[in-house]
Design a protein around this motif. Sequence first.
Motif, PDB file in Angstrom:
ATOM      1  N   MET A  34       0.234  16.852   5.769  1.00 49.62           N
ATOM      2  CA  MET A  34       0.054  15.599   5.546  1.00 49.62           C
ATOM      3  C   MET A  34       1.010  14.483   6.052  1.00 49.62           C
ATOM      4  SD  MET A  34      -1.942  13.136   4.340  1.00 49.62           S
ATOM      5  CE  MET A  34      -3.335  14.128   3.096  1.00 49.62           C
ATOM      6  N   PRO A  35       0.859  13.555   6.829  1.00 47.93           N
ATOM      7  CA  PRO A  35       1.780  12.661   7.481  1.00 47.93           C
ATOM      8  C   PRO A  35       2.393  11.765   6.279  1.00 47.93           C
ATOM      9  CG  PRO A  35      -0.159  11.947   8.287  1.00 47.93           C
ATOM     10  CD  PRO A  35      -0.555  13.079   7.488  1.00 47.93           C
ATOM     11  N   TYR A  36       3.682  11.534   6.286  1.00 47.97           N
ATOM     12  CA  TYR A  36       4.410  10.819   5.124  1.00 47.97           C
ATOM     13  C   TYR A  36       4.819   9.354   5.956  1.00 47.97           C
ATOM     14  CZ  TYR A  36       7.634   9.559   1.530  1.00 47.97           C
ATOM     15  OH  TYR A  36       8.328   8.904   0.636  1.00 47.97           O
ATOM     16  N   LEU A  37       4.132   8.679   5.552  1.00 49.06           N
ATOM     17  CA  LEU A  37       4.349   7.235   5.818  1.00 49.06           C
ATOM     18  C   LEU A  37       4.506   6.193   4.804  1.00 49.06           C
ATOM     19  CD1 LEU A  37       4.548   5.483   8.649  1.00 49.06           C
ATOM     20  CD2 LEU A  37       2.369   5.221   8.581  1.00 49.06           C
ATOM     21  N   THR A  38       5.608   5.208   4.517  1.00 46.67           N
ATOM     22  CA  THR A  38       5.589   4.483   3.429  1.00 46.67           C
ATOM     23  C   THR A  38       5.576   3.091   4.052  1.00 46.67           C
ATOM     24  OG1 THR A  38       8.174   4.232   3.621  1.00 46.67           O
ATOM     25  CG2 THR A  38       6.962   6.131   2.377  1.00 46.67           C
ATOM     26  N   GLY A  39       5.465   2.242   3.158  1.00 46.57           N
ATOM     27  CA  GLY A  39       5.374   0.624   3.358  1.00 46.57           C
ATOM     28  C   GLY A  39       6.759   0.347   3.860  1.00 46.57           C
ATOM     29  N   ASP A  40       7.886   0.858   3.469  1.00 48.23           N
ATOM     30  CA  ASP A  40       9.139   0.672   3.670  1.00 48.23           C
ATOM     31  C   ASP A  40       9.392   0.768   5.251  1.00 48.23           C
ATOM     32  OD1 ASP A  40       9.974  -0.415   1.452  1.00 48.23           O
ATOM     33  OD2 ASP A  40      10.747   1.502   0.571  1.00 48.23           O
ATOM     34  N   SER A  41       8.893   2.013   5.575  1.00 48.10           N
ATOM     35  CA  SER A  41       9.132   2.322   7.230  1.00 48.10           C
ATOM     36  C   SER A  41       8.457   1.568   7.977  1.00 48.10           C
ATOM     37  CB  SER A  41       8.868   3.736   7.435  1.00 48.10           C
ATOM     38  OG  SER A  41       7.670   4.055   7.246  1.00 48.10           O
TER      39      SER A  41
END
Length: 143
Positions: free
Chosen positions: A1-8
């Motif tokens: 699962m790709p890990y993508l956050t609002g911060d990045s």
Amino acid sequence: MPYLTGDSVSGFLRTRLTWLKALADMRNADADYLDHERLFGKTGDRARLSVRVTHSKAGGTMKNTSLRVDRFSGGAIDNALFVTESDYGVRFKLVLELDGRANGDDDKALKALEADIRQNGLQLGHGTGKGFGWFGVEEENAG
């Protein structure tokens, strides 16, 4: 699962808004509303823009073989073959919301940022030079 956050994603958007301001300044356009500190915050002043990533999923994974290149000669470095396993077909929803402190200039800056994203897409992550992390935009609920 790709890990993508609002911060990045927020870091990319902040930099992109700074770039849009620099372009407007070069063209002598009135762009005081493109203030990244108002939208994304600064020390002692909370951000007016909330950035969230939801529904992240990948279409699959693939292995990409690469070779390290000597930066001076441009030749291959011996025994420097490596493999990167990457997600492809990644899709996610990006939610951008202004809080109650936002004014008309903040809304105008957000609209300029959204227009730029629609036109140029998003480039996220350290592998964009290799073609990874390039995202197109499909609007689901504009408003």
